[in-house]
Design a protein around this motif. Structure first.
Motif, PDB file in Angstrom:
ATOM      1  N   ALA A  69      -7.749  -0.597  -2.458  1.00  0.00           N
ATOM      2  CA  ALA A  69      -6.939  -1.124  -1.351  1.00  0.00           C
ATOM      3  C   ALA A  69      -5.789  -0.147  -1.151  1.00  0.00           C
ATOM      4  O   ALA A  69      -5.207   0.342  -2.116  1.00  0.00           O
TER       5      ALA A  69
ATOM      6  N   SER B  40      -2.179   0.436   1.065  1.00  0.00           N
ATOM      7  CA  SER B  40      -1.189   0.040   2.080  1.00  0.00           C
ATOM      8  C   SER B  40      -0.496   1.308   2.556  1.00  0.00           C
ATOM      9  O   SER B  40      -0.852   1.872   3.579  1.00  0.00           O
ATOM     10  N   GLY B  41       0.490   1.797   1.777  1.00  0.00           N
ATOM     11  CA  GLY B  41       1.148   3.054   2.164  1.00  0.00           C
ATOM     12  C   GLY B  41       0.556   4.263   1.458  1.00  0.00           C
ATOM     13  O   GLY B  41       0.861   5.402   1.799  1.00  0.00           O
ATOM     14  N   GLY B  42      -0.259   4.033   0.426  1.00  0.00           N
ATOM     15  CA  GLY B  42      -0.876   5.134  -0.319  1.00  0.00           C
ATOM     16  C   GLY B  42       0.094   5.888  -1.214  1.00  0.00           C
ATOM     17  O   GLY B  42      -0.224   6.960  -1.712  1.00  0.00           O
ATOM     18  N   HIS B  43       1.300   5.331  -1.461  1.00  0.00           N
ATOM     19  CA  HIS B  43       2.322   6.052  -2.216  1.00  0.00           C
ATOM     20  C   HIS B  43       2.282   5.808  -3.717  1.00  0.00           C
ATOM     21  O   HIS B  43       3.102   6.354  -4.448  1.00  0.00           O
ATOM     22  N   GLY B  44       1.394   4.962  -4.175  1.00  0.00           N
ATOM     23  CA  GLY B  44       1.328   4.696  -5.614  1.00  0.00           C
ATOM     24  C   GLY B  44       1.126   5.997  -6.382  1.00  0.00           C
ATOM     25  O   GLY B  44       0.206   6.761  -6.075  1.00  0.00           O
TER      26      GLY B  44
ATOM     27  N   ASP C 196      13.856   2.604  -1.511  1.00  0.00           N
ATOM     28  CA  ASP C 196      14.770   3.586  -0.942  1.00  0.00           C
ATOM     29  C   ASP C 196      14.086   4.588  -0.020  1.00  0.00           C
ATOM     30  O   ASP C 196      14.701   5.521   0.454  1.00  0.00           O
ATOM     31  N   THR C 197      12.769   4.397   0.230  1.00  0.00           N
ATOM     32  CA  THR C 197      12.032   5.453   0.929  1.00  0.00           C
ATOM     33  C   THR C 197      11.264   4.905   2.125  1.00  0.00           C
ATOM     34  O   THR C 197      10.578   3.889   2.019  1.00  0.00           O
TER      35      THR C 197
ATOM     36  N   GLY D  41       4.673   2.101   1.351  1.00  0.00           N
ATOM     37  CA  GLY D  41       4.010   0.980   2.006  1.00  0.00           C
ATOM     38  C   GLY D  41       4.531  -0.365   1.528  1.00  0.00           C
ATOM     39  O   GLY D  41       5.019  -0.497   0.401  1.00  0.00           O
TER      40      GLY D  41
ATOM     41  N   GLY E 264       1.879  -2.204  -1.712  1.00  0.00           N
ATOM     42  CA  GLY E 264       1.977  -1.786  -3.112  1.00  0.00           C
ATOM     43  C   GLY E 264       3.337  -2.104  -3.698  1.00  0.00           C
ATOM     44  O   GLY E 264       3.444  -2.591  -4.829  1.00  0.00           O
TER      45      GLY E 264
ATOM     46  N   ILE F  30      12.163  -2.734  -5.933  1.00  0.00           N
ATOM     47  CA  ILE F  30      13.597  -2.593  -6.232  1.00  0.00           C
ATOM     48  C   ILE F  30      14.258  -1.895  -5.052  1.00  0.00           C
ATOM     49  O   ILE F  30      13.963  -0.732  -4.766  1.00  0.00           O
TER      50      ILE F  30
ATOM     51  N   VAL G  74      -4.096  -8.395  -0.085  1.00  0.00           N
ATOM     52  CA  VAL G  74      -3.103  -9.096   0.730  1.00  0.00           C
ATOM     53  C   VAL G  74      -2.996  -8.360   2.064  1.00  0.00           C
ATOM     54  O   VAL G  74      -2.886  -7.131   2.099  1.00  0.00           O
TER      55      VAL G  74
ATOM     56  N   ARG H 135      18.856   3.044 -12.539  1.00  0.00           N
ATOM     57  CA  ARG H 135      19.162   2.074 -11.476  1.00  0.00           C
ATOM     58  C   ARG H 135      19.709   0.795 -12.082  1.00  0.00           C
ATOM     59  O   ARG H 135      19.179   0.307 -13.087  1.00  0.00           O
TER      60      ARG H 135
ATOM     61  N   TYR I 193       7.977  -0.705 -15.597  1.00  0.00           N
ATOM     62  CA  TYR I 193       7.847  -1.164 -14.202  1.00  0.00           C
ATOM     63  C   TYR I 193       6.584  -0.529 -13.622  1.00  0.00           C
ATOM     64  O   TYR I 193       6.479   0.694 -13.537  1.00  0.00           O
TER      65      TYR I 193
ATOM     66  N   GLN J 164      -8.833  -1.101  -9.122  1.00  0.00           N
ATOM     67  CA  GLN J 164      -8.112   0.161  -8.922  1.00  0.00           C
ATOM     68  C   GLN J 164      -6.615  -0.134  -8.924  1.00  0.00           C
ATOM     69  O   GLN J 164      -5.941  -0.183  -7.885  1.00  0.00           O
TER      70      GLN J 164
HETATM   71  C1  LIG Z   1       8.891   8.661  -2.889  1.00  0.00           C
HETATM   72  C2  LIG Z   1       8.761   7.299  -3.517  1.00  0.00           C
HETATM   73  C3  LIG Z   1       9.858   6.446  -3.531  1.00  0.00           C
HETATM   74  C4  LIG Z   1       9.768   5.177  -4.101  1.00  0.00           C
HETATM   75  N1  LIG Z   1      10.860   4.343  -4.108  1.00  0.00           N
HETATM   76  C5  LIG Z   1      10.753   3.094  -4.617  1.00  0.00           C
HETATM   77  C6  LIG Z   1      11.858   2.195  -4.629  1.00  0.00           C
HETATM   78  O1  LIG Z   1      12.954   2.524  -4.187  1.00  0.00           O
HETATM   79  N2  LIG Z   1      11.680   0.961  -5.160  1.00  0.00           N
HETATM   80  C7  LIG Z   1      10.486   0.553  -5.668  1.00  0.00           C
HETATM   81  O2  LIG Z   1      10.386  -0.584  -6.127  1.00  0.00           O
HETATM   82  N3  LIG Z   1       9.428   1.377  -5.673  1.00  0.00           N
HETATM   83  C8  LIG Z   1       9.541   2.632  -5.171  1.00  0.00           C
HETATM   84  N4  LIG Z   1       8.456   3.474  -5.218  1.00  0.00           N
HETATM   85  C9  LIG Z   1       7.250   3.044  -5.902  1.00  0.00           C
HETATM   86  C10 LIG Z   1       6.382   2.220  -4.968  1.00  0.00           C
HETATM   87  O3  LIG Z   1       6.828   0.883  -4.966  1.00  0.00           O
HETATM   88  C11 LIG Z   1       4.938   2.245  -5.463  1.00  0.00           C
HETATM   89  O4  LIG Z   1       4.490   3.568  -5.495  1.00  0.00           O
HETATM   90  C12 LIG Z   1       4.038   1.382  -4.584  1.00  0.00           C
HETATM   91  O5  LIG Z   1       2.820   1.180  -5.253  1.00  0.00           O
HETATM   92  C13 LIG Z   1       3.785   2.024  -3.250  1.00  0.00           C
HETATM   93  O6  LIG Z   1       3.203   1.123  -2.375  1.00  0.00           O
HETATM   94  P1  LIG Z   1       2.104   1.641  -1.335  1.00  0.00           P
HETATM   95  O7  LIG Z   1       1.634   0.483  -0.579  1.00  0.00           O
HETATM   96  O8  LIG Z   1       2.654   2.808  -0.591  1.00  0.00           O
HETATM   97  O9  LIG Z   1       1.026   2.170  -2.366  1.00  0.00           O
HETATM   98  P2  LIG Z   1      -0.559   2.222  -2.441  1.00  0.00           P
HETATM   99  O10 LIG Z   1      -0.822   3.515  -3.141  1.00  0.00           O
HETATM  100  O11 LIG Z   1      -1.206   1.965  -1.150  1.00  0.00           O
HETATM  101  O12 LIG Z   1      -0.893   1.035  -3.429  1.00  0.00           O
HETATM  102  C14 LIG Z   1      -0.447   0.991  -4.765  1.00  0.00           C
HETATM  103  C15 LIG Z   1      -1.313   0.012  -5.556  1.00  0.00           C
HETATM  104  O13 LIG Z   1      -1.282  -1.284  -4.967  1.00  0.00           O
HETATM  105  C16 LIG Z   1      -2.589  -1.665  -4.503  1.00  0.00           C
HETATM  106  N5  LIG Z   1      -2.416  -2.253  -3.173  1.00  0.00           N
HETATM  107  C17 LIG Z   1      -1.716  -1.691  -2.155  1.00  0.00           C
HETATM  108  N6  LIG Z   1      -1.707  -2.518  -1.114  1.00  0.00           N
HETATM  109  C18 LIG Z   1      -2.413  -3.605  -1.463  1.00  0.00           C
HETATM  110  C19 LIG Z   1      -2.746  -4.802  -0.791  1.00  0.00           C
HETATM  111  N7  LIG Z   1      -2.319  -5.028   0.436  1.00  0.00           N
HETATM  112  N8  LIG Z   1      -3.494  -5.723  -1.438  1.00  0.00           N
HETATM  113  C20 LIG Z   1      -3.913  -5.492  -2.704  1.00  0.00           C
HETATM  114  N9  LIG Z   1      -3.620  -4.374  -3.398  1.00  0.00           N
HETATM  115  C21 LIG Z   1      -2.879  -3.442  -2.781  1.00  0.00           C
HETATM  116  C22 LIG Z   1      -3.372  -0.375  -4.457  1.00  0.00           C
HETATM  117  O14 LIG Z   1      -4.764  -0.592  -4.573  1.00  0.00           O
HETATM  118  C23 LIG Z   1      -2.785   0.379  -5.628  1.00  0.00           C
HETATM  119  O15 LIG Z   1      -3.302  -0.114  -6.836  1.00  0.00           O
HETATM  120  C24 LIG Z   1       8.542   4.755  -4.667  1.00  0.00           C
HETATM  121  C25 LIG Z   1       7.434   5.612  -4.653  1.00  0.00           C
HETATM  122  C26 LIG Z   1       7.539   6.869  -4.084  1.00  0.00           C
HETATM  123  C27 LIG Z   1       6.332   7.765  -4.099  1.00  0.00           C
END
Ligand SMILES: Cc1cc2nc3c(=O)[nH]c(=O)nc-3n(C[C@H](O)[C@H](O)[C@H](O)COP(=O)(O)OP(=O)(O)OC[C@H]3O[C@@H](n4cnc5c(N)ncnc54)[C@H](O)[C@@H]3O)c2cc1C
Length: 460
Positions: free
Chosen positions: A84, A86-90, A147-148, A152, A155, A162, A213, A359, A417, A454
């Motif tokens: 799955a 969302s933003g792909g930032h994991g 903060d970014t 997405g 995730g 935070i 979700v 933090r 975390y 995953q």
């Molecule tokens: C530059 C940067 C700054 C960040 N700053 C912060 C911050 O200030 N505070 C903080 O708390 N975190 C921060 N993060 C961490 C961030 O919360 C995690 O990387 C988070 O997983 C990113 O969410 P995403 O939807 O972009 O990730 P994704 O890579 O899309 O998903 C991460 C994980 O969640 C799962 N997932 C995603 N969406 C869903 C869905 N809808 N349903 C079920 N599973 C799903 C994915 O399969 C994967 O396992 C930061 C990360 C980066 C890279």
């Protein structure tokens, strides 16, 4: 790649032959969103997550819950690994895979204020936090969410979240009131305190282990302006800054939030201590008083604190260049004691020092019971994170040496975390025993075959 090989198998590409996928033509007939296969031009971009370039057999971008349901059913009938996204930032790269299916939720990007008087906002899982903040700005509302800009919604929330109002309002999950999701059997459900209460507990910290979700509902907070900026000190003031900041931030007005970044000399930028602060309120005598102490812990090199809109506080993210590997690690701690400060200071200012981030998460987090949500580190007051930077070509033993300074800090920590790690972690460090046991029970109920694997995986 099939289910049992799911986690941390980077580099092992075993493409699922498209000819072997049953029901693809039928899926194409009914699916309202996009289906992208390796031969399509869009594939090159869509195969990639922030920290990993995968080789999925297909990427689907559903338009609605029925599409998500169809994609899950298709994946299950073909034994495809499901990512799955969302933003792909994991940082661990779970949002793509090799040979499986990526369910990319970027079309779930709407931000709607559904109850203006109570500040209830419905946000699509695939929205980006920068867009959410911008959409809410005209309503003078905000969600504490990281903060970014490009991170997405999905995730971040599922792991905790935070953000810049964490001391007053807790983690992002602490503002969550409901969600909409698709289960492993393809059924579409609502999750809240009243409906599927066990899942409501589990998705607040338990990651994507239980369902996909698609939409979240939050209480957004009233906010007009914030006072935000950075106060910079030289590394020679590190111990006095950390001690002064620690003593102050534990007692300060909860409208004030702060993060300390300790930077090595990097990409042409000088090494230094960068204290980021965000006061949720206008620039007036109250906020000025709250900020004053930040200038007194040594010789200020530079400061740029000013009033701005909350949405403008969020940063753009830097995509790491392919030739470097960033290992992301963290731990929680109840106190930033003098021994930890000494050890931490000892690893800074050296060649190959990590980027460190401290933090403050005290306040509302500490008022919530540890069993109230799947995120359980409710007595922690700080989180310490590291970005350990090394050439991508480093061997395992070279990486071991680079990670050594960070390892010397870990004895001060309690738990991890889930959102701030790129590595294979011990799941028992992420979830304390009682939480983990309850998560496993809920996993058995909603995803007994572990099709959602995953992630930092909770095995049924
Ligand atoms: C530059 C940067 C700054 C960040 N700053 C912060 C911050 O200030 N505070 C903080 O708390 N975190 C921060 N993060 C961490 C961030 O919360 C995690 O990387 C988070 O997983 C990113 O969410 P995403 O939807 O972009 O990730 P994704 O890579 O899309 O998903 C991460 C994980 O969640 C799962 N997932 C995603 N969406 C869903 C869905 N809808 N349903 C079920 N599973 C799903 C994915 O399969 C994967 O396992 C930061 C990360 C980066 C890279």
């Amino acid at each position: 790649m099939f289910k049992e090989e799911a986690n941390f198998q980077e580099g092992k590409i075993s493409m699922h032959s498209l000819a072997n996928l049953t029901g693809l033509e039928k899926l194409k007939e009914t699916f309202k969103g996009e289906i992208t296969l390796p031969e399509d031009a869009r594939y090159e971009k869509l195969r990639e997550a922030y920290s990993k370039k995968g080789s999925p057999a297909l990427v689907v971008q559903p338009l609605d819950n029925n599409d998500v349901s169809a994609a899950i059913n298709f994946a299950v009938s073909n034994s495809l690994v499901i990512s799955a996204r969302s933003g792909g930032h994991g940082s661990a790269g779970f949002a793509t895979n090799d040979g499986g299916i990526v369910i990319d939720l970027s079309n779930f990007n709407k931000v709607e204020v559904i109850d203006k008087s109570n500040g209830i906002v419905r946000v699509g899982a695939g929205a980006k936090w920068g867009d959410v903040a911008k959409e809410l700005e005209p309503y003078k509302l905000a969600i504490s969410s990281g903060d970014t800009k490009s991170v997405g919604v999905g995730g971040l929330v599922l792991g905790g979240g935070i953000g810049w109002m964490v001391r007053k309002y807790g983690f992002t999950i602490d503002s969550l009131v409901a969600a909409e999701a698709v289960l492993a059997d393809g059924s579409i459900i609502r999750i809240s305190k009243e409906e599927n209460e066990d899942l409501f507990w589990a998705i607040r910290g338990g990651g994507g282990n239980f369902c996909i979700v698609t939409n979240f509902e939050f209480i957004a907070r009233k906010i007009d302006k914030v006072v935000f900026g950075t106060v910079q000190y030289g590394l020679e003031d590190l111990q006095s800054v950390l001690k002064g900041w620690r003593d102050y931030i534990n007692e300060a007005d909860e409208n004030l939030n702060s993060t300390i970044r300790i930077m090595p000399s990097l990409f042409g930028m000088p090494a230094g201590i960068y204290i980021l602060l965000c006061y949720a309120g206008k620039l007036n005598s109250k906020s000025k008083k709250a900020i004053e102490p930040f200038m007194k812990w040594g010789t200020v090199v530079q400061e740029n604190v000013k009033e701005m809109n909350y949405a403008d506080v969020l940063e753009d993210s830097m995509h790491p260049p392919a030739e470097i590997k960033i290992t992301v690690k963290n731990f929680f701690t109840k106190e930033l004691n003098d021994d930890l400060i000494k050890e931490l200071s000892g690893i800074c200012g050296k060649e190959n020092s990590p980027v460190l981030q401290v933090r403050s998460i005290n306040g509302e987090n500490n008022r919530i019971a540890p069993d109230a949500t799947a995120f359980a580190f409710r007595s922690s007051k700080f989180i310490i994170g590291a970005g350990i930077i090394a050439p991508a070509s480093f061997t395992e033993s070279q990486m071991e040496a680079v990670l050594q300074p960070w390892k010397s800090l870990e004895k001060f920590g309690e738990g991890i975390y889930v959102n701030f790690t790129s590595e294979k972690e011990n799941i028992n460090e992420i979830y304390p025993a009682a939480t983990f046991e309850r998560l496993k029970q809920i996993k058995r109920k909603f995803d007994p075959e572990n099709i959602f694997n995953q992630n930092y995986n909770i095995k049924p």
